[in-house]
Design a protein around this motif. Structure first.
Motif, PDB file in Angstrom:
ATOM      1  N   ARG A   7       4.195  -1.795  -0.460  1.00 51.00           N
ATOM      2  CA  ARG A   7       4.404  -2.050   0.965  1.00 51.00           C
ATOM      3  C   ARG A   7       4.382  -3.533   1.327  1.00 51.00           C
ATOM      4  N   THR A   8       3.886  -4.381   0.444  1.00 48.97           N
ATOM      5  CA  THR A   8       3.718  -5.795   0.781  1.00 48.97           C
ATOM      6  C   THR A   8       3.992  -6.666  -0.436  1.00 48.97           C
ATOM      7  N   SER A  41      -5.040  -0.758  -4.707  1.00 51.02           N
ATOM      8  CA  SER A  41      -4.391  -2.069  -4.789  1.00 51.02           C
ATOM      9  C   SER A  41      -2.995  -1.962  -5.388  1.00 51.02           C
ATOM     10  N   TYR A  86       0.085 -10.428   3.428  1.00 50.82           N
ATOM     11  CA  TYR A  86      -0.652  -9.935   2.266  1.00 50.82           C
ATOM     12  C   TYR A  86      -1.508  -8.746   2.670  1.00 50.82           C
ATOM     13  N   THR A  87      -1.896  -7.984   1.689  1.00 53.68           N
ATOM     14  CA  THR A  87      -2.826  -6.876   1.872  1.00 53.68           C
ATOM     15  C   THR A  87      -4.067  -7.159   1.042  1.00 53.68           C
ATOM     16  N   VAL A 136      -0.893  -8.748  -2.866  1.00 51.20           N
ATOM     17  CA  VAL A 136      -2.150  -8.008  -2.745  1.00 51.20           C
ATOM     18  C   VAL A 136      -3.221  -8.819  -3.442  1.00 51.20           C
ATOM     19  N   ALA A 152      -0.629  -0.585  -2.845  1.00 51.07           N
ATOM     20  CA  ALA A 152      -0.362  -1.508  -1.739  1.00 51.07           C
ATOM     21  C   ALA A 152       0.830  -2.403  -2.025  1.00 51.07           C
TER      22      ALA A 152
END
Length: 236
Positions: A131-132, A125, A182-183, A135, A128
């Motif tokens: 990249r975004t 998490s 979102y991730t 999360v 992540a």
């Protein structure tokens, strides 16, 4: 260029009898519930340290304020963490307030009720967020145990019915309506009720059988408290 690792915020309340883990009282004493809450916090901070975030922050709630809490000041020194106060407000307001000072470079906020969460999943998490912009990691009770933000604060901390089984779904719906990418982080289980404690004890017992040597528990402080309380007995 690869973005730096985000900050990691541990969102917690001082473990005072009758004020924490109240849904466990009756199945265990108030002092035992407070001891378990303390173990959850210590395990969360140790796990935070193990994934090497840019900084560790304790977002604390304490009767006289975080800065005056000997408990939290001691933990902050031990883990090299910054200490901030959640202050008053709804759960969403307090989470947003805790994230906001660190969100420009990315910050992941975690609760302390997932003591058996593997460090690798926490790192997933955290990574992540490179990249975004958002999360969110769901818990099996319908909420989420981690939320991360990089950049502008998304509209997910107001208008949510906190404490219901729709928290995660409502949050995702808000993100979809606002067209915010979102991730989703790995799902895990919370420990809030006595049945959850029994699940945790069974899980730790199973892990103890399979691990090659002692000292590899995902939550050693929690495991120690459960053994002391007689809730967890490892097979010999």
């Amino acid at each position: 260029m690869k973005r730096p690792r985000p900050a990691l915020i541990v969102f917690c309340r001082e473990p005072i009898e009758h004020q924490v883990k109240t849904r466990l009282i009756g199945s265990m004493t108030p002092s035992a519930a407070a001891a378990l809450a303390d173990a959850f916090i210590r395990d969360a901070l140790a796990k935070a340290d193990s994934v090497h975030p840019a900084r560790i922050v304790i977002a604390a709630s304490a009767p006289d304020g975080a800065d005056r809490s000997k408990y939290f000041r001691r933990l902050a020194r031990r883990f090299g963490a910054e200490l901030i106060d959640q202050r008053d407000g709804s759960l969403g307001q307090r989470m947003a307030r805790s994230l906001d000072p660190f969100s420009s470079n990315g910050a992941l906020l975690i609760g302390t009720d997932t003591p058996s969460l593997p460090s690798e999943m926490l790192a997933t998490s955290l990574d992540a967020l490179r990249r975004t912009g958002v999360v969110i990691a769901p818990s099996l009770d319908g909420g989420y145990y981690a939320v991360g933000v990089r950049g502008a604060m998304p509209p997910i901390f107001t208008g949510i019915r906190w404490g219901t089984r729709r928290v995660f779904d409502s949050t995702i719906a808000r993100l979809d309506r606002a067209d915010i990418p979102y991730t989703m982080g790995p799902a895990w289980y919370d420990v809030d009720r006595w049945a959850d404690v029994m699940l945790l004890a069974s899980h730790l017992r199973m892990l103890a059988r399979s691990r090659p040597r002692a000292g590899l528990s995902p939550c050693p402080a929690t495991e120690s408290v459960l053994v002391r309380l007689g809730v967890l007995r490892h097979d010999r």
